[in-house]
Design a protein around this motif. Structure first.
Motif, PDB file in Angstrom:
ATOM      1  N   ILE A   1      22.388  41.544  24.495  1.00 47.33           N
ATOM      2  CA  ILE A   1      21.714  42.066  25.696  1.00 47.33           C
ATOM      3  C   ILE A   1      20.371  41.382  25.951  1.00 47.33           C
ATOM      4  N   PRO A   2      19.491  41.204  24.945  1.00 46.73           N
ATOM      5  CA  PRO A   2      18.230  40.503  25.206  1.00 46.73           C
ATOM      6  C   PRO A   2      18.427  39.041  25.638  1.00 46.73           C
ATOM      7  N   ILE A   3      19.459  38.357  25.098  1.00 48.07           N
ATOM      8  CA  ILE A   3      19.730  36.979  25.516  1.00 48.07           C
ATOM      9  C   ILE A   3      20.137  36.960  26.987  1.00 48.07           C
ATOM     10  N   ALA A   4      20.982  37.922  27.368  1.00 46.96           N
ATOM     11  CA  ALA A   4      21.411  37.999  28.767  1.00 46.96           C
ATOM     12  C   ALA A   4      20.228  38.316  29.676  1.00 46.96           C
ATOM     13  N   ARG A   5      19.377  39.222  29.228  1.00 43.95           N
ATOM     14  CA  ARG A   5      18.207  39.584  30.042  1.00 43.95           C
ATOM     15  C   ARG A   5      17.293  38.363  30.226  1.00 43.95           C
ATOM     16  N   ARG A   6      17.090  37.614  29.157  1.00 42.26           N
ATOM     17  CA  ARG A   6      16.195  36.448  29.194  1.00 42.26           C
ATOM     18  C   ARG A   6      16.715  35.343  30.105  1.00 42.26           C
ATOM     19  N   THR A   7      18.033  35.222  30.222  1.00 43.28           N
ATOM     20  CA  THR A   7      18.624  34.127  30.998  1.00 43.28           C
ATOM     21  C   THR A   7      19.150  34.578  32.359  1.00 43.28           C
TER      22      THR A   7
ATOM     23  N   PHE B   1      23.674  33.995  30.295  1.00 43.16           N
ATOM     24  CA  PHE B   1      24.433  34.432  29.128  1.00 43.16           C
ATOM     25  C   PHE B   1      25.240  35.689  29.420  1.00 43.16           C
ATOM     26  N   LYS B   2      26.467  35.702  28.910  1.00 40.80           N
ATOM     27  CA  LYS B   2      27.334  36.878  28.994  1.00 40.80           C
ATOM     28  C   LYS B   2      28.085  37.020  27.685  1.00 40.80           C
ATOM     29  N   TRP B   3      28.371  38.247  27.327  1.00 40.69           N
ATOM     30  CA  TRP B   3      29.058  38.528  26.062  1.00 40.69           C
ATOM     31  C   TRP B   3      30.359  39.258  26.357  1.00 40.69           C
ATOM     32  N   ASN B   4      31.452  38.663  25.929  1.00 42.68           N
ATOM     33  CA  ASN B   4      32.769  39.298  26.061  1.00 42.68           C
ATOM     34  C   ASN B   4      33.066  40.118  24.810  1.00 42.68           C
TER      35      ASN B   4
END
Length: 270
Positions: A9-15, A24-27
């Protein structure tokens, strides 16, 4: 897996402000991990997770586990989608895609089970070599509509040609170590084989089974797309990939009927 959800979630928020395709998205390939995470999460963490799902940062794939479907009775196949139906309501999102990783072969009964739970898309990513028969050779990079035994339902299926593990150690490894030629050689082989589409599914799972989120992925994609005119890379959820593929090629995808004979069920009792 719960730790990975919290890291993603923090990686997605940052990007989130990066160019399209590099965000970034996480499946979450199966919902067992999500179910466990939400059961022990604080109200704040639970709210953050649901918000990430609604924003498309975390994608919920419909099946509960990477199941040996050939062992399932009909009711069990339907219950594999029960958590998806519940989380769809709780999170306020539509769950219309599912995937199975590592396991090669799937009983024909999975098609009506998926379809009746609103799953339109099925991403297959089997082991690339271990006891899989001719699974990848016959069906890798050959999308098809799998028609149910009754003929009343169908699900768009796509088996990743490199399986689920192309980026494991000993193969390509992490994205930052990939040489451009390795992607280009793959595309050249597809072109030589008559591959008719201009989209390709790549499974990015690193460090072996149950790999973590990779914070290097967005920057790699952003740099690649700035350097190369073609092909463009895009970090996508399972649903996004299938929606775009179906939008382009719905009328050109062949249909298939019958059992996709499973290979690993013989080892379940051991």
């Amino acid at each position: 897996q719960g730790k990975y959800l919290a890291e993603a979630i923090p990686i997605a928020r940052r990007t989130a402000g990066d160019p399209p395709g590099a965000q970034f998205k996480w499946n979450s390939e199966v919902l067992w991990a999500v179910d466990g995470y939400l059961k022990q999460a604080t109200p704040e963490k639970r709210s953050q997770f649901i918000d990430a799902v609604k924003k498309g940062w975390v994608h919920l794939d419909g099946l509960y586990g990477n199941e040996l479907t050939g062992l399932c009775r009909p009711e069990e196949l339907f219950r594999l989608l029960g958590c998806a139906r519940r989380l769809s309501k709780e999170c306020g999102v539509k769950i219309d895609a599912a995937m199975i990783s590592d396991v090669p072969g799937y009983t024909w009964g999975i098609v009506p089970a998926l379809a009746h739970s609103g799953i339109k898309y099925f991403s297959m990513g089997p082991n690339h070599i271990h006891r899989i028969g001719h699974t990848l050779e016959a069906w890798g990079d050959k999308p098809f509509y799998w028609v149910s035994p009754s003929g009343q339902e169908k699900v768009l299926c796509w088996m990743a040609g490199k399986g689920y593990s192309w980026f494991h150690p000993g193969l390509l490894d992490r994205i930052k170590n990939v040489r451009p030629e390795q992607f280009f050689e793959y595309l050249e082989k597809l072109e030589a084989s008559g591959y008719p589409y201009d989209m390709l599914q790549l499974r990015y799972s690193i460090g072996g089974d149950n790999g973590p989120p990779d914070p290097d992925l967005p920057e790699f994609v952003k740099s690649w797309n700035a350097k190369y005119v073609h092909p463009k890379l895009a970090i996508a959820t399972t649903s996004e990939m299938f929606h775009e593929f179906e939008r382009r090629y719905k009328d050109k995808v062949p249909e298939a009927r019958g059992d996709f004979t499973p290979y690993w069920e013989d080892g379940a009792a051991s």
